[in-house]
Write a protein that holds these residues in place. Structure first.
Motif, PDB file in Angstrom:
ATOM      1  N   SER A  93    -104.909  17.671  -4.345  1.00  0.00           N
ATOM      2  CA  SER A  93    -106.270  18.205  -4.429  1.00  0.00           C
ATOM      3  C   SER A  93    -106.267  19.417  -5.357  1.00  0.00           C
ATOM      4  CB  SER A  93    -106.768  18.641  -3.052  1.00  0.00           C
ATOM      5  OG  SER A  93    -106.745  17.565  -2.140  1.00  0.00           O
ATOM      6  N   TYR A  94    -107.260  19.474  -6.251  1.00  0.00           N
ATOM      7  CA  TYR A  94    -107.442  20.607  -7.163  1.00  0.00           C
ATOM      8  C   TYR A  94    -108.738  21.313  -6.792  1.00  0.00           C
ATOM      9  CZ  TYR A  94    -103.920  18.408 -10.130  1.00  0.00           C
ATOM     10  OH  TYR A  94    -102.763  17.850 -10.610  1.00  0.00           O
ATOM     11  N   TYR A  95    -108.775  22.635  -7.002  1.00  0.00           N
ATOM     12  CA  TYR A  95    -109.931  23.432  -6.615  1.00  0.00           C
ATOM     13  C   TYR A  95    -110.388  24.325  -7.762  1.00  0.00           C
ATOM     14  CZ  TYR A  95    -108.378  22.019  -1.997  1.00  0.00           C
ATOM     15  OH  TYR A  95    -107.988  21.274  -0.917  1.00  0.00           O
ATOM     16  N   TYR A  96    -111.702  24.560  -7.807  1.00  0.00           N
ATOM     17  CA  TYR A  96    -112.260  25.551  -8.729  1.00  0.00           C
ATOM     18  C   TYR A  96    -111.883  26.943  -8.237  1.00  0.00           C
ATOM     19  CZ  TYR A  96    -115.294  21.880 -10.678  1.00  0.00           C
ATOM     20  OH  TYR A  96    -115.769  20.748 -11.283  1.00  0.00           O
ATOM     21  N   ASP A  97    -112.062  27.946  -9.084  1.00  0.00           N
ATOM     22  CA  ASP A  97    -111.714  29.310  -8.682  1.00  0.00           C
ATOM     23  C   ASP A  97    -112.651  29.883  -7.626  1.00  0.00           C
ATOM     24  OD1 ASP A  97    -113.906  29.751 -10.321  1.00  0.00           O
ATOM     25  OD2 ASP A  97    -112.861  31.054 -11.719  1.00  0.00           O
ATOM     26  N   ASN A  98    -113.733  29.157  -7.305  1.00  0.00           N
ATOM     27  CA  ASN A  98    -114.605  29.576  -6.201  1.00  0.00           C
ATOM     28  C   ASN A  98    -114.210  28.911  -4.886  1.00  0.00           C
ATOM     29  OD1 ASN A  98    -115.536  26.957  -6.549  1.00  0.00           O
ATOM     30  ND2 ASN A  98    -117.664  27.529  -6.946  1.00  0.00           N
ATOM     31  N   GLY A  99    -113.108  28.094  -4.896  1.00  0.00           N
ATOM     32  CA  GLY A  99    -112.604  27.455  -3.690  1.00  0.00           C
ATOM     33  C   GLY A  99    -113.158  26.076  -3.423  1.00  0.00           C
ATOM     34  N   VAL A 100    -114.112  25.621  -4.225  1.00  0.00           N
ATOM     35  CA  VAL A 100    -114.726  24.301  -4.036  1.00  0.00           C
ATOM     36  C   VAL A 100    -113.800  23.223  -4.605  1.00  0.00           C
ATOM     37  CG1 VAL A 100    -116.694  22.837  -4.712  1.00  0.00           C
ATOM     38  CG2 VAL A 100    -117.069  25.213  -4.039  1.00  0.00           C
ATOM     39  N   LEU A 101    -113.697  22.103  -3.886  1.00  0.00           N
ATOM     40  CA  LEU A 101    -112.864  20.986  -4.319  1.00  0.00           C
ATOM     41  C   LEU A 101    -113.322  20.475  -5.681  1.00  0.00           C
ATOM     42  CD1 LEU A 101    -110.611  18.971  -3.512  1.00  0.00           C
ATOM     43  CD2 LEU A 101    -112.406  17.567  -2.469  1.00  0.00           C
ATOM     44  N   LYS A 102    -112.366  20.305  -6.608  1.00  0.00           N
ATOM     45  CA  LYS A 102    -112.647  19.861  -7.969  1.00  0.00           C
ATOM     46  C   LYS A 102    -112.292  18.389  -8.175  1.00  0.00           C
ATOM     47  CE  LYS A 102    -111.606  21.318 -12.710  1.00  0.00           C
ATOM     48  NZ  LYS A 102    -110.890  22.346 -13.500  1.00  0.00           N
ATOM     49  N   LYS A 103    -111.117  17.991  -7.662  1.00  0.00           N
ATOM     50  CA  LYS A 103    -110.636  16.625  -7.866  1.00  0.00           C
ATOM     51  C   LYS A 103    -109.600  16.331  -6.793  1.00  0.00           C
ATOM     52  CE  LYS A 103    -108.210  13.913 -11.441  1.00  0.00           C
ATOM     53  NZ  LYS A 103    -107.638  13.955 -12.790  1.00  0.00           N
ATOM     54  N   GLU A 104    -109.594  15.078  -6.294  1.00  0.00           N
ATOM     55  CA  GLU A 104    -108.561  14.700  -5.334  1.00  0.00           C
ATOM     56  C   GLU A 104    -108.216  13.236  -5.481  1.00  0.00           C
ATOM     57  OE1 GLU A 104    -109.691  15.285  -1.263  1.00  0.00           O
ATOM     58  OE2 GLU A 104    -111.451  14.025  -1.432  1.00  0.00           O
ATOM     59  N   GLY A 105    -106.954  12.934  -5.175  1.00  0.00           N
ATOM     60  CA  GLY A 105    -106.476  11.565  -5.253  1.00  0.00           C
ATOM     61  C   GLY A 105    -104.997  11.520  -4.921  1.00  0.00           C
ATOM     62  N   THR A 106    -104.344  10.432  -5.327  1.00  0.00           N
ATOM     63  CA  THR A 106    -102.939  10.212  -5.005  1.00  0.00           C
ATOM     64  C   THR A 106    -102.109  10.039  -6.270  1.00  0.00           C
ATOM     65  OG1 THR A 106    -103.593   9.129  -2.944  1.00  0.00           O
ATOM     66  CG2 THR A 106    -101.354   8.738  -3.701  1.00  0.00           C
ATOM     67  N   TYR A 107    -100.927  10.616  -6.251  1.00  0.00           N
ATOM     68  CA  TYR A 107     -99.980  10.485  -7.354  1.00  0.00           C
ATOM     69  C   TYR A 107     -98.740   9.732  -6.881  1.00  0.00           C
ATOM     70  CZ  TYR A 107    -102.252  13.873 -10.481  1.00  0.00           C
ATOM     71  OH  TYR A 107    -103.124  14.534 -11.321  1.00  0.00           O
ATOM     72  N   GLU A 108     -98.134   8.980  -7.795  1.00  0.00           N
ATOM     73  CA  GLU A 108     -96.816   8.381  -7.597  1.00  0.00           C
ATOM     74  C   GLU A 108     -95.962   8.804  -8.779  1.00  0.00           C
ATOM     75  OE1 GLU A 108     -97.095   4.125  -7.273  1.00  0.00           O
ATOM     76  OE2 GLU A 108     -98.482   4.239  -5.588  1.00  0.00           O
ATOM     77  N   GLN A 109     -94.910   9.582  -8.509  1.00  0.00           N
ATOM     78  CA  GLN A 109     -94.023  10.065  -9.561  1.00  0.00           C
ATOM     79  C   GLN A 109     -94.809  10.681 -10.736  1.00  0.00           C
ATOM     80  OE1 GLN A 109     -90.354   9.919  -9.671  1.00  0.00           O
ATOM     81  NE2 GLN A 109     -90.890   9.882  -7.503  1.00  0.00           N
ATOM     82  N   ASN A 110     -95.742  11.569 -10.408  1.00  0.00           N
ATOM     83  CA  ASN A 110     -96.574  12.303 -11.375  1.00  0.00           C
ATOM     84  C   ASN A 110     -97.587  11.441 -12.114  1.00  0.00           C
ATOM     85  OD1 ASN A 110     -95.643  14.834 -10.787  1.00  0.00           O
ATOM     86  ND2 ASN A 110     -94.216  14.931 -12.485  1.00  0.00           N
ATOM     87  N   HIS A 111     -97.852  10.227 -11.651  1.00  0.00           N
ATOM     88  CA  HIS A 111     -98.861   9.362 -12.273  1.00  0.00           C
ATOM     89  C   HIS A 111     -99.998   9.129 -11.283  1.00  0.00           C
ATOM     90  CE1 HIS A 111     -96.405   8.456 -15.770  1.00  0.00           C
ATOM     91  NE2 HIS A 111     -95.375   8.307 -14.952  1.00  0.00           N
ATOM     92  N   GLU A 112    -101.228   9.256 -11.775  1.00  0.00           N
ATOM     93  CA  GLU A 112    -102.392   9.031 -10.928  1.00  0.00           C
ATOM     94  C   GLU A 112    -102.445   7.573 -10.509  1.00  0.00           C
ATOM     95  OE1 GLU A 112    -104.962  10.550 -13.980  1.00  0.00           O
ATOM     96  OE2 GLU A 112    -105.414  12.325 -12.786  1.00  0.00           O
ATOM     97  N   ARG A 113    -102.665   7.329  -9.209  1.00  0.00           N
ATOM     98  CA  ARG A 113    -102.744   5.970  -8.669  1.00  0.00           C
ATOM     99  C   ARG A 113    -103.895   5.896  -7.682  1.00  0.00           C
ATOM    100  NH1 ARG A 113     -99.761   5.065 -12.420  1.00  0.00           N
ATOM    101  NH2 ARG A 113     -97.591   4.456 -12.263  1.00  0.00           N
ATOM    102  N   GLY A 114    -104.610   4.807  -7.723  1.00  0.00           N
ATOM    103  CA  GLY A 114    -105.697   4.613  -6.772  1.00  0.00           C
ATOM    104  C   GLY A 114    -106.951   5.353  -7.188  1.00  0.00           C
ATOM    105  N   VAL A 115    -107.803   5.609  -6.200  1.00  0.00           N
ATOM    106  CA  VAL A 115    -109.112   6.209  -6.450  1.00  0.00           C
ATOM    107  C   VAL A 115    -109.003   7.740  -6.472  1.00  0.00           C
ATOM    108  CG1 VAL A 115    -111.466   6.476  -5.579  1.00  0.00           C
ATOM    109  CG2 VAL A 115    -110.308   4.258  -5.417  1.00  0.00           C
TER     110      VAL A 115
END
Length: 140
Positions: A93-115
């Motif tokens: 999960s990544y967040y903006y500097d105001n604490g609000v969620l920016k992006k979330e998902g799953t990684y496999e060996q540093n590669h984005e996978r899934g939704v």
């Protein structure tokens, strides 16, 4: 400003620098690195620090959290390793500097996978993307 008031002022600054990050971290988190604005690791305490990283060991791997220097969480990731290179394996999960969620998902060996879901700074959903080994699909 008198000598005593200057001492109290500097003591107050030191306490703020220690207390603010402590509010955002759990007791078992350990700060393992500091970074500049380009995400280059900083070893010199006089350098400009923009982010810091904490690590919590878990049964298999680690929970790695990056924070803005303000103490607001910038990223939280399940990782299989954090040294010498960060390897994300699990929910991230990544967040903006105001604490609000920016992006979330799953990684496999540093590669984005899934939704992956991304959000505006207001918290409203922006879009969903699906990643496979060879293809990225815009869902919304």
């Amino acid at each position: 400003m008198t000598c005593l008031s200057m001492k109290l002022f500097f003591l107050s600054l030191c306490m703020v620098a220690v207390v603010i990050p402590a509010w955002t971290q759990s007791a078992d988190e350990e700060i393992v690195a500091f970074f500049n604005e380009k995400w280059e690791q900083v070893y010199d305490s006089s350098a400009a620090i923009s982010f810091y990283r904490t690590v919590v060991p878990k049964e298999t791997g680690y929970i790695v959290r990056d924070y803005y220097v303000s103490g607001v969480k910038q990223m939280e990731a399940e990782c299989s390793q954090y040294k010498p290179k960060l390897v994300m394996d699990g929910k991230v999960s990544y967040y903006y500097d105001n604490g609000v969620l920016k992006k979330e998902g799953t990684y496999e060996q540093n590669h984005e996978r899934g939704v992956f879901s991304s959000f505006y700074q207001t918290g409203a959903k922006k879009e969903e993307m699906e990643y496979s080994k060879a293809l990225m699909i815009l869902l919304s």
